[in-house]
Motif scaffolding. Structure first.
Motif, short mmCIF file in Angstrom:
data_model
loop_
_atom_site.label_atom_id
_atom_site.label_comp_id
_atom_site.label_asym_id
_atom_site.label_seq_id
_atom_site.Cartn_x
_atom_site.Cartn_y
_atom_site.Cartn_z
N SER A 103 0.82 -1.21 0.00
CA SER A 103 0.00 0.00 0.00
C SER A 103 0.86 1.26 0.00
O SER A 103 2.04 1.24 0.29
CB SER A 103 -0.93 -0.01 1.22
OG SER A 103 -0.17 -0.05 2.42
N PHE A 104 0.21 2.37 -0.37
CA PHE A 104 0.85 3.69 -0.38
C PHE A 104 2.09 3.72 -1.26
O PHE A 104 3.17 4.13 -0.84
CB PHE A 104 1.20 4.14 1.04
CG PHE A 104 0.00 4.57 1.84
CD1 PHE A 104 -0.48 5.87 1.77
CD2 PHE A 104 -0.66 3.66 2.65
CE1 PHE A 104 -1.59 6.25 2.50
CE2 PHE A 104 -1.77 4.04 3.37
CZ PHE A 104 -2.25 5.34 3.30
N ASN A 105 1.95 3.26 -2.49
CA ASN A 105 2.99 3.38 -3.50
C ASN A 105 2.38 3.96 -4.75
O ASN A 105 1.31 4.59 -4.69
CB ASN A 105 3.64 2.01 -3.75
CG ASN A 105 4.59 1.60 -2.64
OD1 ASN A 105 5.65 2.18 -2.47
ND2 ASN A 105 4.19 0.60 -1.84
N GLN A 106 2.99 3.77 -5.89
CA GLN A 106 2.45 4.24 -7.16
C GLN A 106 2.39 3.08 -8.15
O GLN A 106 2.71 3.24 -9.33
CB GLN A 106 3.32 5.38 -7.70
CG GLN A 106 3.41 6.58 -6.79
CD GLN A 106 4.27 7.68 -7.36
OE1 GLN A 106 4.15 8.04 -8.53
NE2 GLN A 106 5.16 8.22 -6.56
N LEU A 107 2.00 1.93 -7.66
CA LEU A 107 1.94 0.74 -8.50
C LEU A 107 0.79 0.85 -9.49
O LEU A 107 -0.27 1.39 -9.17
CB LEU A 107 1.80 -0.50 -7.62
CG LEU A 107 3.00 -0.72 -6.68
CD1 LEU A 107 2.69 -1.81 -5.67
CD2 LEU A 107 4.25 -1.07 -7.47
N LEU A 108 0.99 0.31 -10.69
CA LEU A 108 0.07 0.52 -11.80
C LEU A 108 -0.39 -0.80 -12.40
O LEU A 108 0.19 -1.87 -12.14
CB LEU A 108 0.76 1.35 -12.89
CG LEU A 108 1.29 2.71 -12.45
CD1 LEU A 108 2.71 2.90 -12.92
CD2 LEU A 108 0.40 3.80 -12.99
#
Length: 546
Positions: free
Chosen positions: A299-304
């Motif tokens: 959580s709290f990342n910029q995964l796409l």
């Protein structure tokens, strides 16, 4: 000529240190005029000086040994020198924890534990040190390198500062080191990578900064906890080389992609926490190989991109948190039908579909997505803006998509959530694991279930120190959701509802296990840690708010 040159060099170093001290004093005085107390100014002064002493040589103390003292063997004499030097390096001991550190019998010092040397049972040596929760302020002197038989070193939840002395490389038997929840600073303590017996590494909740050596993930460790520091680097592609059961890298400033090599950890990995690290990539399909994984928090990342269908292979998964990313697509039904899944948090993404089976998961949160007919979703305008720029994860798994794929306007309302700064932790945006690794949790879970008691859960350490810590010295610690808070998150973000508490396992239980069994069961050490971590994760995920 050489003697004169050395004297001149020492003189120059002394002048340099004096100038630093004067500068620090001036700086502290300037700060004092803006509201710092004399004590705070003094602390700044000492910590700055300690930093420069570390840069130009380990901190040493002068210890004299009373000629009338008798020591059973030279190793205990060295231990006396080391512990007396450490006592001199203590700046504050408000609870008088080291009050009985007097005399030659170091085995009765509080927090110091002796045991027979494995290769020579007639020799009693210092095998363990446990100063957890002592609230001691000070630093680690180089004389601690004299404790060459030390297997366990636990100083969790104190106020030690400075860095780890280079002489620690002499601790060839050291199996567990827990420096968590202190005030250590500087670069990653590379000296710890030189310890041949080390299996448990915990340096979380400190102020270490810079990069993390690639060699860390090639070292045969059972557990790595480096969360809540100031590390900033790209996650290396050899991350998957690590044979750990538990790895927590959360709340640093990592960058880059989740490497496909994660799949190589399938035989050992039980829990991995990567939350709030600025990771920007698609999820590699290889994560589906992690069949023993029970906790997966990204959580709290910029995964796409979408959640890979291959996650169905994570048949042991209990906790899955992908909240606060840029993920999209439809949730594969096979994920929600995983046999042991108890918590699935996917809020604050851009998912467009989910099967009905997901709603049957015991703890499930899908708000702030683009899911038709589900409550508390994003606006139609925001969803259209984001989904107009689809992400292609087929080019290379684990690689970041082109920058043009994600327009900034499509995530403007949540831009703050994808910043690596402290602003990430808005009170209304706490992930389910944020409370788990808070400073208070370090003083409860990390110190209790991983240090004071579970820090000694390592079987190899128990093999050496089978009689080191008596049961009378053990106190169990109960942790509930109401005891957990974080300086980076407002307390209102954590619901203090009643939760089933868990009690940490005592050392005594582990140390009573047969030495032969412990020696042959290297994986046992993390079973207790995993159980404790999962129990606390359940307590916090059931009461946290996003």
């Amino acid at each position: 000529m050489k003697r004169g040159s050395r004297s001149e060099k020492n003189h120059l170093v002394l002048l340099f240190l004096i100038s630093i001290a004067v500068f620090a004093a001036t700086t502290a005085a300037a700060f004092s005029s803006h509201g710092l107390t004399d004590a705070e100014a003094g602390l700044i002064r000492r910590r700055q000086l300690l930093y420069y002493l570390d840069e130009y040589g380990d901190r040493g103390e002068r210890v004299s040994v009373d000629p009338s003292f008798h020591f059973p063997n030279p190793r205990l004499r060295d231990a006396y020198v080391a512990l007396q030097a450490w006592k001199q390096a203590i700046l504050s001991d408000p609870n008088n924890f080291t009050g009985n550190w007097v005399g030659p019998n170091v085995c009765i010092y509080r927090g110091v534990y002796c045991a027979p040397l494995p290769c020579n049972r007639s020799l009693n040596v210092v095998a363990g040190i446990d100063l957890n929760h002592a609230d001691i302020a000070g630093y680690l002197p180089e004389e601690l390198g004299l404790l060459t038989d030390l297997a366990l070193f636990h100083i969790n939840s104190n106020r030690f500062c400075g860095t780890v002395p280079h002489k620690f490389r002499n601790l060839s038997r050291l199996f567990e080191i827990d420096l968590s929840n202190n005030r250590f600073a500087g670069k990653f303590p590379r000296v710890l990578l030189d310890l041949p017996s080390l299996k448990f590494l915990d340096i979380r909740f400190n102020e270490f900064e810079g990069g993390v050596p690639r060699e860390l993930f090639d070292k045969p460790l059972d557990a790595i906890f480096i969360n809540h520091n100031r590390f900033a680097f790209d996650i290396p592609d050899n991350l998957g080389n690590s044979p750990v059961s538990v790895i927590v890298l959360a709340n640093n400033r990592f960058r880059g992609c989740l490497p496909a090599s994660l799949g190589n950890m399938s035989n050992t990995l039980n829990e991995i926490i990567l939350m709030n690290n600025g990771l920007r990539s698609c999820l590699p399909s290889e994560i589906g190989l992690l069949r023993k994984l029970t906790v997966f928090d990204i959580s709290f990342n910029q995964l796409l991109g979408p959640l890979p269908e291959e996650i169905r292979g994570m048949v042991s998964l209990e906790q899955l948190d992908v909240a606060h990313n840029l993920l999209s697509g439809r949730i594969p039904e096979s994920i929600c039908e995983l046999p042991h899944l108890q918590n699935f948090t996917l809020s604050y993404n851009f998912f467009t579909g989910e099967p009905p089976s997901c709603l049957k998961v015991q703890s499930f949160d899908d708000k702030r997505n683009c899911l038709p007919e589900r409550p508390l979703q994003r606006s139609e305008k925001q969803c259209k803006s984001f989904l107009a720029h689809p992400v292609d994860c087929t080019v290379r798994a684990g690689s970041p998509p082109a920058a043009a794929s994600i327009p900034t306007s499509s995530v403007s309302t949540t831009a703050g959530l994808f910043s690596p700064t402290a602003a990430t932790f808005a009170a209304s945006s706490v992930s389910t694991s944020a409370s788990l690794f808070s400073p208070a949790a370090a003083a409860t879970f990390a110190a209790s279930s991983v240090s004071t008691s579970a820090g000694l859960f390592s079987p190899a350490a128990a093999t050496f120190a089978a009689s080191t810590i008596p049961p009378s010295s053990i106190t169990t610690t109960t942790v509930t959701a109401s005891t957990i808070s974080a300086t980076s998150v407002t307390s209102s973000s954590i619901t203090a509802a009643s939760a089933t508490p868990f009690t940490t396992t005592s050392h005594a239980l582990l140390f009573s296990t047969a030495t032969s069994i412990l020696t042959s069961t290297t994986g046992l050490s993390l079973l207790i840690a995993t159980s404790a971590l999962t129990s606390l994760h359940r307590a916090t995920t059931s009461t946290s708010t996003l």
